[in-house]
Motif scaffolding. Structure first.
Motif, PDB file in Angstrom:
ATOM      1  N   TYR A   1       1.269  -1.388   0.137  1.00 21.03           N
ATOM      2  CA  TYR A   1       0.044   0.061  -0.443  1.00 21.03           C
ATOM      3  C   TYR A   1       0.860   1.029   0.309  1.00 21.03           C
ATOM      4  O   TYR A   1       1.907   1.794   0.668  1.00 21.03           O
ATOM      5  CB  TYR A   1      -1.403   0.216   1.031  1.00 21.03           C
ATOM      6  CG  TYR A   1      -1.826  -0.700   1.374  1.00 21.03           C
ATOM      7  CD1 TYR A   1      -2.266  -2.333   0.407  1.00 21.03           C
ATOM      8  CD2 TYR A   1      -2.731  -1.481   2.485  1.00 21.03           C
ATOM      9  CE1 TYR A   1      -3.258  -3.097   0.477  1.00 21.03           C
ATOM     10  CE2 TYR A   1      -3.701  -2.528   2.812  1.00 21.03           C
ATOM     11  CZ  TYR A   1      -3.733  -3.295   1.521  1.00 21.03           C
ATOM     12  OH  TYR A   1      -4.293  -4.417   1.957  1.00 21.03           O
ATOM     13  N   PHE A   2       0.254   2.595  -1.024  1.00 22.20           N
ATOM     14  CA  PHE A   2       1.241   3.144  -0.645  1.00 22.20           C
ATOM     15  C   PHE A   2       0.236   4.757   0.474  1.00 22.20           C
ATOM     16  O   PHE A   2      -0.785   4.936   0.741  1.00 22.20           O
ATOM     17  CB  PHE A   2       0.848   4.327  -2.153  1.00 22.20           C
ATOM     18  CG  PHE A   2       0.958   3.786  -3.099  1.00 22.20           C
ATOM     19  CD1 PHE A   2       2.587   4.255  -3.416  1.00 22.20           C
ATOM     20  CD2 PHE A   2       0.612   2.598  -3.593  1.00 22.20           C
ATOM     21  CE1 PHE A   2       2.660   3.677  -4.801  1.00 22.20           C
ATOM     22  CE2 PHE A   2       1.031   2.528  -4.603  1.00 22.20           C
ATOM     23  CZ  PHE A   2       2.494   2.769  -5.125  1.00 22.20           C
ATOM     24  N   PRO A   3       1.286   4.805   1.259  1.00 19.92           N
ATOM     25  CA  PRO A   3       1.098   5.478   2.771  1.00 19.92           C
ATOM     26  C   PRO A   3       0.615   7.024   1.789  1.00 19.92           C
ATOM     27  O   PRO A   3       0.857   6.918   1.337  1.00 19.92           O
ATOM     28  CB  PRO A   3       2.303   5.613   4.095  1.00 19.92           C
ATOM     29  CG  PRO A   3       3.143   5.317   2.406  1.00 19.92           C
ATOM     30  CD  PRO A   3       2.657   4.471   1.888  1.00 19.92           C
ATOM     31  N   VAL A   4      -0.320   7.509   2.965  1.00 21.70           N
ATOM     32  CA  VAL A   4      -1.179   9.172   2.801  1.00 21.70           C
ATOM     33  C   VAL A   4      -0.627  10.338   3.395  1.00 21.70           C
ATOM     34  O   VAL A   4      -0.463  10.216   4.880  1.00 21.70           O
ATOM     35  CB  VAL A   4      -2.570   9.687   2.217  1.00 21.70           C
ATOM     36  CG1 VAL A   4      -2.199  10.316   2.185  1.00 21.70           C
ATOM     37  CG2 VAL A   4      -2.873   7.789   0.898  1.00 21.70           C
ATOM     38  N   ARG A   5       0.065  11.392   3.175  1.00 25.78           N
ATOM     39  CA  ARG A   5       0.673  12.211   4.153  1.00 25.78           C
ATOM     40  C   ARG A   5      -0.102  13.872   3.735  1.00 25.78           C
ATOM     41  O   ARG A   5      -0.467  13.390   2.839  1.00 25.78           O
ATOM     42  CB  ARG A   5       2.197  12.445   3.788  1.00 25.78           C
ATOM     43  CG  ARG A   5       3.179  11.337   4.294  1.00 25.78           C
ATOM     44  CD  ARG A   5       4.316  11.680   4.304  1.00 25.78           C
ATOM     45  NE  ARG A   5       5.580  10.924   4.899  1.00 25.78           N
ATOM     46  CZ  ARG A   5       5.497   9.778   5.858  1.00 25.78           C
ATOM     47  NH1 ARG A   5       5.313  11.197   6.346  1.00 25.78           N
ATOM     48  NH2 ARG A   5       6.655   9.657   6.216  1.00 25.78           N
ATOM     49  N   ASP A   6       0.107  14.042   4.609  1.00 21.14           N
ATOM     50  CA  ASP A   6      -1.005  16.044   4.487  1.00 21.14           C
ATOM     51  C   ASP A   6       0.209  16.686   3.750  1.00 21.14           C
ATOM     52  O   ASP A   6       1.927  16.274   3.330  1.00 21.14           O
ATOM     53  CB  ASP A   6      -1.479  16.809   5.194  1.00 21.14           C
ATOM     54  CG  ASP A   6      -0.202  16.639   6.447  1.00 21.14           C
ATOM     55  OD1 ASP A   6       0.766  17.315   6.733  1.00 21.14           O
ATOM     56  OD2 ASP A   6      -1.341  17.268   7.821  1.00 21.14           O
ATOM     57  N   LYS A   7      -0.030  17.692   3.677  1.00 22.70           N
ATOM     58  CA  LYS A   7       1.011  19.023   2.199  1.00 22.70           C
ATOM     59  C   LYS A   7       1.687  19.293   3.215  1.00 22.70           C
ATOM     60  O   LYS A   7       3.699  19.637   3.486  1.00 22.70           O
ATOM     61  CB  LYS A   7       0.215  20.150   2.391  1.00 22.70           C
ATOM     62  CG  LYS A   7      -0.167  20.862   3.643  1.00 22.70           C
ATOM     63  CD  LYS A   7      -1.090  21.836   3.108  1.00 22.70           C
ATOM     64  CE  LYS A   7      -1.481  23.187   4.307  1.00 22.70           C
ATOM     65  NZ  LYS A   7      -2.173  24.117   3.401  1.00 22.70           N
ATOM     66  N   ASN A   8       2.068  19.075   5.090  1.00 22.00           N
ATOM     67  CA  ASN A   8       2.891  19.548   5.674  1.00 22.00           C
ATOM     68  C   ASN A   8       4.318  18.326   5.928  1.00 22.00           C
ATOM     69  O   ASN A   8       5.247  18.381   6.883  1.00 22.00           O
ATOM     70  CB  ASN A   8       2.796  19.823   7.521  1.00 22.00           C
ATOM     71  CG  ASN A   8       1.922  20.610   6.703  1.00 22.00           C
ATOM     72  OD1 ASN A   8       2.370  21.955   6.405  1.00 22.00           O
ATOM     73  ND2 ASN A   8       0.549  21.412   7.268  1.00 22.00           N
ATOM     74  N   GLY A   9       3.474  16.746   5.434  1.00 22.11           N
ATOM     75  CA  GLY A   9       4.020  15.857   5.916  1.00 22.11           C
ATOM     76  C   GLY A   9       3.901  14.661   6.822  1.00 22.11           C
ATOM     77  O   GLY A   9       4.225  13.532   6.933  1.00 22.11           O
ATOM     78  N   LYS A  10       2.407  14.637   7.476  1.00 29.32           N
ATOM     79  CA  LYS A  10       2.222  14.342   8.496  1.00 29.32           C
ATOM     80  C   LYS A  10       1.080  13.443   8.387  1.00 29.32           C
ATOM     81  O   LYS A  10       0.258  13.290   6.964  1.00 29.32           O
ATOM     82  CB  LYS A  10       1.126  15.330   8.867  1.00 29.32           C
ATOM     83  CG  LYS A  10       0.950  15.230  10.351  1.00 29.32           C
ATOM     84  CD  LYS A  10      -0.098  15.060  11.632  1.00 29.32           C
ATOM     85  CE  LYS A  10      -1.088  14.664  12.098  1.00 29.32           C
ATOM     86  NZ  LYS A  10      -1.798  16.185  13.452  1.00 29.32           N
ATOM     87  N   LEU A  11       1.800  12.249   8.235  1.00 30.77           N
ATOM     88  CA  LEU A  11       0.996  10.589   7.862  1.00 30.77           C
ATOM     89  C   LEU A  11      -0.542  10.959   8.315  1.00 30.77           C
ATOM     90  O   LEU A  11      -0.704  11.524   9.750  1.00 30.77           O
ATOM     91  CB  LEU A  11       1.377   9.975   8.611  1.00 30.77           C
ATOM     92  CG  LEU A  11       1.073   8.098   8.263  1.00 30.77           C
ATOM     93  CD1 LEU A  11       1.734   7.830   6.971  1.00 30.77           C
ATOM     94  CD2 LEU A  11       1.777   7.300   9.429  1.00 30.77           C
TER      95      LEU A  11
END
Length: 270
Positions: free
Chosen positions: A45-55
């Motif tokens: 799976y590909f993890p997802v982060r927000d624009k600030n790099g937070k998981l």
């Protein structure tokens, strides 16, 4: 997007259909490295982060087939991931019930190499090598003490549940657990940095303590293996001695230490 994972997934499917899934926010209390390893290594799976790099508690996956009943596929994958992440959280909680000293004792029963003794024996040698190099480089007392402490506990995470399940996290979990157990920040960071560079052109240690421990760990392995006849050939290098030797040189260069490699080896063997 992780290019390496993307390439792997690309070769696993013939009719790719992308879908998304979620997992409970409660799992975000577990170190993200463990969550990402569960997603990438076990499930692709590909993890997802927000624009600030937070998981974020989401993932992206690829199905081999069309989008018929894709919602059902997503829910099934969410159940599988929940089980994986539950295991990771359990391991993380159980590991915190242990202690560094207790884990170090367990290393006395784990063989590093038949002729070179246990991992505990290796730790003892690395402590000696670390001290010798620190003296040669005339490092200050605080840095030397931090490096020596890091070398003493450098392998304690190898017997944790988390590293036993996710071997890629050796050193990484060592740093996190060391902080939780009250160790100095530079000591904890050095435990992680001892394995750097982890691959060709990989990241190098950023701290003096980490650089010192990394060199000590690698030189002990190189000298130890050569002393018992484990020498790289054109087709075999089971202990990655070539890569470790290059790592030593790269670290010395980055740290701008004015020391000859021969002088370093003579000091250690002396």
């Amino acid at each position: 997007v992780d290019d390496e994972l993307l390439t792997e997934v690309k070769h696993l499917v013939e009719y790719p259909t992308v879908f998304t899934g979620t997992f409970s926010k409660e799992f975000l209390d577990v170190p993200e490295e463990a969550l990402i390893t569960s997603m990438k290594e076990h499930q692709r799976y590909f993890p997802v982060r927000d624009k600030n790099g937070k998981l974020l508690p989401h993932f992206v996956a690829v199905r081999n087939g069309d989008n018929n009943h894709i919602e059902t596929v997503a829910k099934g994958n969410e159940k599988v991931l929940k089980a994986r992440l539950s295991d990771a959280r359990f391991f993380y909680e159980e590991d915190q019930k242990q202690s560094i000293d207790n884990n170090l004792k367990k290393l006395e029963k784990i063989v590093f190499q038949e002729k070179l003794g246990t991992i505990s024996d290796k730790v003892t040698r690395v402590v000696y090598v670390t001290e010798q190099i620190a003296t040669l480089l005339q490092l200050d007392e605080q840095t030397t003490n931090n490096a020596l402490r890091a070398s003493e506990i450098s392998k304690f995470d190898l017997v944790t549940n988390m590293v036993n399940e996710f071997t890629e996290l050796q050193g990484i979990m060592g740093e996190k657990y060391a902080v939780l157990f009250g160790e100095n920040e530079n000591v904890a960071k050095a435990i992680n940095e001892q394995y750097m560079p982890r691959h060709a052109n990989g990241e190098l240690p950023s701290t003096t303590e980490g650089a010192l421990l990394s060199i000590a760990e690698k030189i002990d392995t190189i000298i130890g293996c050569f002393s018992v006849g484990i020498i790289p050939s054109g087709s075999q290098d089971p202990y990655a001695l070539r890569r470790q030797a290059l790592g030593v040189l790269q670290i010395i260069q980055k740290q701008a230490w004015t020391v000859q490699l021969e002088e370093l080896l003579d000091t250690i063997q002396g």
